[in-house]
Design a protein around this motif. Structure first.
Motif, short mmCIF file in Angstrom:
data_model
loop_
_atom_site.label_atom_id
_atom_site.label_comp_id
_atom_site.label_asym_id
_atom_site.label_seq_id
_atom_site.Cartn_x
_atom_site.Cartn_y
_atom_site.Cartn_z
N GLU A 161 -4.65 2.34 -2.74
CA GLU A 161 -5.83 2.33 -1.86
C GLU A 161 -5.40 2.27 -0.39
OE1 GLU A 161 -8.16 -0.92 -3.13
OE2 GLU A 161 -8.86 0.05 -4.99
N ILE A 162 -4.42 1.40 -0.11
CA ILE A 162 -3.93 1.32 1.27
C ILE A 162 -3.27 2.64 1.66
CG2 ILE A 162 -2.35 0.14 2.82
CD1 ILE A 162 -2.78 -2.38 1.15
N GLY A 163 -2.47 3.19 0.76
CA GLY A 163 -1.81 4.46 1.05
C GLY A 163 -2.78 5.60 1.25
N THR A 164 -3.90 5.60 0.47
CA THR A 164 -4.91 6.65 0.63
C THR A 164 -5.53 6.61 2.02
OG1 THR A 164 -5.41 6.62 -1.74
CG2 THR A 164 -7.08 7.53 -0.26
N LYS A 165 -5.84 5.41 2.49
CA LYS A 165 -6.42 5.29 3.84
C LYS A 165 -5.42 5.71 4.91
CE LYS A 165 -9.57 1.54 2.58
NZ LYS A 165 -9.96 0.12 2.86
N LEU B 217 4.67 -8.70 -4.52
CA LEU B 217 3.55 -9.45 -3.98
C LEU B 217 3.72 -9.73 -2.49
CD1 LEU B 217 2.95 -12.03 -6.87
CD2 LEU B 217 1.63 -9.98 -6.35
N GLN B 218 4.94 -10.08 -2.10
CA GLN B 218 5.20 -10.30 -0.67
C GLN B 218 5.09 -8.98 0.11
OE1 GLN B 218 5.63 -13.22 0.89
NE2 GLN B 218 5.62 -12.05 2.82
N LEU B 219 5.55 -7.90 -0.52
CA LEU B 219 5.42 -6.58 0.11
C LEU B 219 3.95 -6.23 0.33
CD1 LEU B 219 6.67 -3.93 1.13
CD2 LEU B 219 6.64 -3.12 -1.24
N LEU B 220 3.10 -6.52 -0.66
CA LEU B 220 1.68 -6.25 -0.51
C LEU B 220 1.06 -7.07 0.62
CD1 LEU B 220 -0.90 -4.86 -1.52
CD2 LEU B 220 -1.16 -6.73 -3.19
N ALA B 221 1.48 -8.34 0.72
CA ALA B 221 0.96 -9.18 1.81
C ALA B 221 1.39 -8.64 3.17
CB ALA B 221 1.42 -10.62 1.61
N ASP B 222 2.66 -8.23 3.28
CA ASP B 222 3.14 -7.69 4.56
C ASP B 222 2.43 -6.37 4.91
OD1 ASP B 222 4.86 -9.82 4.70
OD2 ASP B 222 6.58 -8.73 3.88
N VAL B 223 2.25 -5.53 3.90
CA VAL B 223 1.59 -4.25 4.15
C VAL B 223 0.15 -4.45 4.58
CG1 VAL B 223 0.77 -2.15 3.02
CG2 VAL B 223 3.12 -2.90 2.68
N ARG B 224 -0.56 -5.36 3.92
CA ARG B 224 -1.94 -5.63 4.30
C ARG B 224 -2.02 -6.18 5.72
NH1 ARG B 224 -4.45 -8.49 -1.18
NH2 ARG B 224 -5.00 -6.52 -2.25
#
Length: 866
Positions: free
Chosen positions: A282-286, A338-345
């Motif tokens: 979803e983040i990549g799509t945006k 999980l940490q990667l997702l937090a950093d990306v967000r």
């Protein structure tokens, strides 16, 4: 002699060929003249020899030019050939070389030298040099300095190379690389991996997890098609996907990114992994949609700035991903999705917000060019309301970058009065240029707001009119040759001041108002001064007051006397006579330029002669006064028409009074008839009505409104305010003087009263000259009283009676149907009815929020009836 004969024959042939003279005209005078001129031109010694030293200097310069342009082979070839020519010296050598120099065409670009093929020495092989052979110490090629940009300005002269570049216009030659392998080339063995590095090759092949042979056995409980990978491989694929690179786990399907669920983790359930990868997709799509948006060509200037700002934020996000990847590659690092997702967000929050905003734009930028700026403005206001200061602060910087680009056309318009033709989103559009200067302010430019005001940002709607006025003021000043000195540019004025404790909406409004006020105050103030001091605004207003409102009654009375005399005589209008009368009457008035005064009849045909004495016939003449073009932009043509209507109305009142007074003067010379009380009452009431009506319009309405006009125009900040004040003045006069369309019935009733006054005067005149006994007022038969007046020309008192007889055919009174006394009573009844109608109508209109002057007029008219 033979040489002279040959030269004469050749000259004749040359003249015949060039001048195209037929053989029959060879002995003509023209042929002899041409032959004499040609012989003089070909005479020995007519032309000097070529300067051999100048030729030698040009050749030396050409050699030097070849050397400067790195064409040493041309310089050497030219030098060798010149040396060879020196051995074979000829007297015509300078002329030949000069001719060759003049015929040369870019020798440094198109010339080439064929190298000799035989006896050519084979090029010596240069010794190869590797980076390991270069020492880091004591050289200029160490790792710290080798990639620095070299400054060539210290060892060269710009003047020398600029002259060379101007003389030689040829493309710079670059070495061309070829990907084809030359024949006989043997690939060296050192570029292949040695056999002892088979483990490295195997590890590289094993890292390619997308290949089926690199997957181990599927654990129990998982699908047979699943492929187990490590968390490190999954994190790398995720980072690649977020950076816009193709991956095996994430696939690009049109406008979204999907996940290949065949890949699993050994230490995670399929549901947990699918949910995690769905968040990444979803983040990549945006972010991918934002990347695609930046690649779409934009025609709107501020949209180009907006795309550039998004690209900078995408670049920053990619740098963050690269830093995360470097951290994962460092020894001893721990990889956590999980940490990667937090950093990306955390680092993609702004891009996600911008992506949602871009999704609202759609494909309607052409129809709604300001939608992107409005959406960005609303987004920042929402973030500020939510307390997200970090995101709102960063987006404010992007907004003001776009806003700065957007206001370039606005600044150009306000500072120079020019419309940027390349900016299709600018709200000012040029209709005409170099047209009639009298309509410059109203007809040359227009506010093009587009469909539903789509060309104006919603947060700038309140200041658009001021921007429009400031630009028109600069155009006005340019045509007055009174442009202000170039002011300091406001290029950086759109940078927000973070120290101000203002909300974003107030900050934008204050910044834009600061730009507008800085230019508007200068242009508007200077234009006001030009209009007041040099363009004659106030003197023109005073002149209009004299011409149309009768400020000087001595001049107005002189015009009335002549015009009313023409009406009484039943003559047609003569524009030359009327203009001369008006110019002569206003000649003593200093504020009036009589050369600009023109009286013209709208219709020279008067129609029925009995209608020429009616006040309605005054509507067929028009008084025009030419204004300077700057003043004509303020007092428009519509305003002049209103002036003319009020002037005609006032003249109609004076016409009615003129008829009553003239008739009264005649009655004063006769013995009074005490029994005719009704006539005296009606005469008094009519004079009282006309005097009060004229005094009410001139002294109460026009004088008071004019004072208010001067006050409002003196305090007006710009030309628009001056025009608005004058338009309000004219509208108020039309309403108070009963000339508006809503008061047409009242106005017609007053015109009926004025015609009734003229008819009453004609009735008295017809009664005086004795037409009552004749039964008709047709003046073909002379009455005894009239004959007596014609015989006694010496009597000065009878001149007036003779004038009345000459105007007898234009009188509006007739005694064929009703007697004199009956017509007097009928006139009294009609006069009372019309005055009552006017009084009641004014009282009713006053109760419906009418102006106070109507109430005053109604009370005075009602008082007469008491």
């Amino acid at each position: 002699m033979a040489l002279a004969a040959d030269l004469s024959t050749l000259t004749d042939a040359l003249i015949t060929s060039v001048a195209r003279i037929s053989p029959s005209q060879k002995g003509s005078a023209r042929t002899q003249t041409l032959k004499r001129r040609a012989t003089g031109a070909l005479r020995t010694g007519a032309h000097t020899r070529t300067d051999q030293f100048a030729v030698a200097k040009q050749l030396e310069g050409l050699q030097e030019k070849f050397q400067i342009l790195n064409r040493d082979e041309l310089a050497e070839a030219l030098q060798s050939r010149l040396a060879e020519l020196e051995k074979k010296r000829s007297s015509w050598l300078p002329e030949i070389l000069s001719l060759l120099l003049q015929l040369s065409d870019r020798p440094a670009l198109v010339s080439s030298v064929q190298l000799p093929e035989k006896n050519a020495k084979a090029p010596q092989a240069k010794e190869s040099l590797s980076w390991s052979d270069i020492r880091d110490e004591g050289t200029a090629f160490n790792d710290e300095e080798i990639w620095e940009q070299v400054d060539f300005t210290a060892d060269s002269s710009d003047d020398d190379f600029s002259s060379v570049a101007s003389d030689a216009s040829f493309p710079r030659r670059r070495p061309q690389s070829s990907t084809t392998v030359e024949e006989g080339y043997v690939v060296p063995d050192d570029i292949f991996l040695p056999a002892e590095n088979e483990d490295l090759v195997a590890s590289i092949e094993k890292a390619q997890f997308w290949k089926p042979q690199n997957h181990s056995a599927v654990p129990s409980g998982k699908a047979s098609t699943s492929r187990s990978i490590t968390e490190s491989q999954l994190a790398r694929e995720t980072i690649f996907m977020l950076q816009g690179l193709p991956t095996s786990i994430f696939r690009h399907l049109e406008d979204r990114i999907s996940v290949d669920h065949r890949y699993t983790l050994a230490h995670s359930s399929n549901e947990a992994l699918a949910s995690l990868l769905q968040c990444f997709s979803e983040i990549g799509t945006k972010i991918d949609g934002t990347r695609r948006f930046t690649k779409v060509p934009q025609d709107i200037p501020y949209m180009q700035t907006f795309c550039r700002g998004i690209e900078e934020r995408i670049l920053g996000f990619d740098q963050v991903l690269s830093q995360i990847q470097c951290k994962y590659l460092s020894p001893g690092s721990t990889i956590s999705l999980l940490q990667l997702l937090a950093d990306v967000r955390d680092h993609s929050h702004e891009l996600n917000l911008l992506s949602e905003m871009i999704g609202k734009l759609g494909n309607h930028l052409t129809d709604q060019p300001m939608r992107c700026l409005d959406l960005l403005y609303d987004l920042i206001c929402m973030l500020e309301a939510l307390g997200d200061e970090t995101s709102s602060g960063n987006l404010i910087k992007l907004f003001f970058q776009c806003f700065k680009t957007y206001t370039r056309s606005t600044r150009l318009w306000m500072e120079t009065g020019q419309v940027d033709a390349l900016d299709s989103t600018f709200f000012v559009r040029t209709i005409r240029e170099n047209g009639d200067l009298r309509t410059l302010w109203h007809d040359w430019f227009v506010l093009d707001m587009g469909d539903r005001r789509q060309k104006i940002p919603q947060f700038l709607a309140t200041s658009v009119q001021k921007v429009f006025t400031a630009g028109k003021s600069m155009v006005f000043l340019r045509h007055l040759n009174a442009l202000p000195e170039t002011a300091e540019s406001h290029e950086d004025d759109t940078t927000p001041e973070s120290t101000l404790p203002l909300p974003f909406s107030a900050l934008v409004e204050s910044e834009f108002e600061k730009i507008v006020d800085a230019d508007h105050s200068v242009s508007a103030g200077l234009l006001r001064m030009e209009l007041d001091q040099k363009c004659g605004l106030w003197s023109s207003l005073d002149a209009l007051y004299h011409v149309y409102f009768g400020k000087d009654m001595s001049a107005t009375s002189a015009i009335d006397a002549k015009v009313f005399e023409i009406m009484d005589r039943g003559r047609p209008w003569d524009r030359f006579l009327l203009t001369e009368i008006a110019r002569t009457a206003f000649l003593p008035v200093p504020v009036i330029d009589t050369s600009k005064l023109l009286v013209r009849p709208l219709n020279t045909a008067r129609g029925d002669e009995t209608q020429t004495r009616s006040v309605v016939s005054l509507e067929t003449i028009s008084i025009d006064y030419g204004l300077p073009w700057p003043v004509a932009n303020i007092i428009t043509e519509d305003a002049i028409h209103s002036y003319q209507r009020m002037s005609t109305f006032l003249m109609q009142i004076r016409r009615a009074k003129y008829s009553i007074v003239k008739q009264r003067l005649r009655d004063a010379r006769t013995s009074p008839d005490e029994s005719d009380t009704l006539v005296n009452v009606l005469h008094h009431n009519m004079l009282w009505f006309l005097d009060f009506l004229y005094g009410h319009f001139t002294y109460l309405v026009i004088s008071t409104s004019t004072q208010a006009l001067h006050k409002s125009m003196s305090s007006a900040p710009d030309v628009d305010a001056i025009i608005s004040a004058h338009q309000h003045f004219m509208t108020s006069l039309e309403v108070q003087c009963l000339l508006s369309k809503d008061l047409s019935q009242v106005h017609e009733a007053i015109i009926g009263i004025l015609d009734l006054c003229v008819h009453f005067a004609d009735l008295q005149t017809a009664h005086f000259i004795g037409n009552e006994d004749q039964g008709s007022y047709a003046g073909h038969t002379e009455t005894p009283h009239a004959k007596k007046n014609s015989e006694d020309d010496s009597d000065s008192e009878d001149d007036y009676d003779h004038d009345e007889q000459s105007h007898e055919h234009t009188l509006t009174a007739s005694f064929q149907d009703l007697s004199y006394s009956q017509q007097v009573r009928k006139t009294k009844q009609k006069f009372d009815y019309l005055t009552t109608f006017v009084t009641d109508s004014l009282k009713g209109l006053t109760r419906a929020d009418g102006p106070p002057s109507w109430d005053i007029l109604a009370d005075r008219l009602e008082w007469r009836q008491r």
